[in-house]
Enzyme design. Structure first.
Site, PDB file in Angstrom:
ATOM      1  N   HIS A  44       0.819  -1.211   0.000  1.00 46.66           N
ATOM      2  CA  HIS A  44       0.000   0.000   0.000  1.00 46.66           C
ATOM      3  C   HIS A  44       0.852   1.259   0.000  1.00 46.66           C
ATOM      4  O   HIS A  44       0.381   2.324  -0.416  1.00 46.66           O
ATOM      5  CB  HIS A  44      -0.966  -0.015   1.186  1.00 46.66           C
ATOM      6  CG  HIS A  44      -2.164  -0.883   0.971  1.00 46.66           C
ATOM      7  ND1 HIS A  44      -3.434  -0.531   1.375  1.00 46.66           N
ATOM      8  CD2 HIS A  44      -2.292  -2.091   0.377  1.00 46.66           C
ATOM      9  CE1 HIS A  44      -4.291  -1.495   1.033  1.00 46.66           C
ATOM     10  NE2 HIS A  44      -3.611  -2.452   0.438  1.00 46.66           N
TER      11      HIS A  44
ATOM     12  N   ASN B 276      -7.390   1.809   3.201  1.00 45.15           N
ATOM     13  CA  ASN B 276      -6.565   1.738   4.406  1.00 45.15           C
ATOM     14  C   ASN B 276      -7.332   1.850   5.725  1.00 45.15           C
ATOM     15  O   ASN B 276      -6.957   1.225   6.722  1.00 45.15           O
ATOM     16  CB  ASN B 276      -5.502   2.849   4.372  1.00 45.15           C
ATOM     17  CG  ASN B 276      -4.519   2.691   3.230  1.00 45.15           C
ATOM     18  OD1 ASN B 276      -4.298   1.585   2.737  1.00 45.15           O
ATOM     19  ND2 ASN B 276      -3.920   3.795   2.798  1.00 45.15           N
TER      20      ASN B 276
ATOM     21  N   HIS C 287      -1.705 -13.155  -0.605  1.00 45.22           N
ATOM     22  CA  HIS C 287      -2.948 -13.531   0.083  1.00 45.22           C
ATOM     23  C   HIS C 287      -2.931 -14.986   0.545  1.00 45.22           C
ATOM     24  O   HIS C 287      -3.970 -15.514   0.954  1.00 45.22           O
ATOM     25  CB  HIS C 287      -4.155 -13.257  -0.819  1.00 45.22           C
ATOM     26  CG  HIS C 287      -4.492 -11.809  -0.938  1.00 45.22           C
ATOM     27  ND1 HIS C 287      -5.505 -11.323  -1.729  1.00 45.22           N
ATOM     28  CD2 HIS C 287      -3.923 -10.713  -0.353  1.00 45.22           C
ATOM     29  CE1 HIS C 287      -5.558 -10.007  -1.626  1.00 45.22           C
ATOM     30  NE2 HIS C 287      -4.611  -9.612  -0.803  1.00 45.22           N
TER      31      HIS C 287
END
Length: 321
Positions: free
Chosen positions: A67, A95, A194
């Protein structure tokens, strides 16, 4: 014979070309070898301690780096707190109530400052912590390129625009990664992050209730802890990897082939499109996934770093000096 003036001009032209070259070329795996020789052991000690207390933290630190890099480059901007006169990125849609691990970054910074004060950037700390998180949870390590400096600005709008949401289609994912100079191959490899971590109900509700490309038994299991009504149980968590949520492996891709991807954007990688073959390849070979993931992480770490005299070395990762 060339005149001295023409030789001088040639040298100056070469210097200019070098200065105009990619700033990522200024990053080096040995950047702190002299100025902070104990850097890697210091960071890994804090990361390993944090993960031993909470396995999920490894995924959280890895996600912070992602991010950060997708918003004006890997510059530590995601770490900046809002103040009365400054708006950071922590309240951006991707976020808010989601990114975490800031206290661990603070702990790393404190430990690093003790061994080499004023030397190591918060942006570089994020890059090292991401690598150490993967390695601590069973993945393959890689050599991290370093030499980034910290931003003195942040961009809420860029955070909202650049980070692909979990509702993304495959074409949108490919486009968002391409905007950062990352290929479709990089997209599929980096999505393997992930294999660890958890997601909130609000991020996968639509997928488990309305999408058809999902295993019905898996959908029912996830629905048991994620009510269909918006606003109810939004923050309830589920593991991104059904099988081994705290181990960095290739089971994420095996889940996708079984239509057990938790997020809509996950399952888009294996839904009859151009990325199906790469998902299959990674599901069959953890080695190829590990090597491609490491290469893609290094490539992502090269996104628009601040180097030289740009930016600063923050004393506190949460605020500019």
């Amino acid at each position: 014979m060339a005149s001295s003036s023409s030789i001088t001009m040639a040298i100056l032209s070469l210097v200019v070309l070098l200065l105009l070259g990619s700033s990522s070329a200024q990053l080096s795996t040995s950047y702190y070898s002299s100025s902070c020789p104990d850097l890697f052991s210091t960071v890994s000690g804090v990361v390993q301690s944090a993960i031993s207390k909470e396995k999920r933290m490894g995924a959280s630190l890895l996600r912070l780096f992602f991010h950060d890099c997708f918003v004006n480059g890997c510059d530590g901007s995601i770490l900046l707190d809002d103040t009365s006169g400054f708006t950071g990125e922590k309240t951006a849609n991707p976020n808010q109530n989601s990114v975490r691990g800031f206290d661990v970054v603070d702990d790393i910074k404190t430990a690093v400052e003790k061994v080499c004060p004023g030397v190591v950037s918060c942006a570089d700390i994020l890059a090292i912590a991401a690598r150490d998180s993967v390695a601590t949870l069973g993945g393959r390590s890689w050599n991290v390129k370093l030499g980034r400096r910290d931003s003195t600005t942040a961009s809420l709008s860029a955070a909202n625009n650049n980070i692909p949401p979990p509702s993304s289609s495959l074409s949108n994912l490919i486009s968002k990664f391409s905007d950062q100079g990352l290929s479709t191959k990089d997209l599929v490899a980096l999505s393997g992050a992930h294999t660890i971590g958890q997601a909130r109900c609000i991020s996968f509700r639509a997928h488990i209730y309305t999408d058809t490309n999902i295993d019905s038994g898996f959908a029912n299991t996830r629905q048991s802890n994620c009510p269909s009504t918006a606003g109810s149980g939004d923050n309830n968590l589920a593991p991104l990897d059904l099988q081994t949520p705290t181990t960095f492996d290739n089971n994420y891709y095996k889940n996708l082939i079984s239509t057990k991807g938790l997020l809509h954007s996950d399952q888009e990688l294996y839904n009859g499109g151009s990325t199906d073959s790469q998902v299959k390849a990674y599901s069959n070979s953890s080695g190829s996934f590990y090597s491609d993931f490491a290469a893609a992480m290094i490539k992502m770490g090269d996104i628009s770093p601040l180097t030289g005299s740009s930016g600063e070395i923050r004393k506190n990762c949460r605020k500019i000096n």
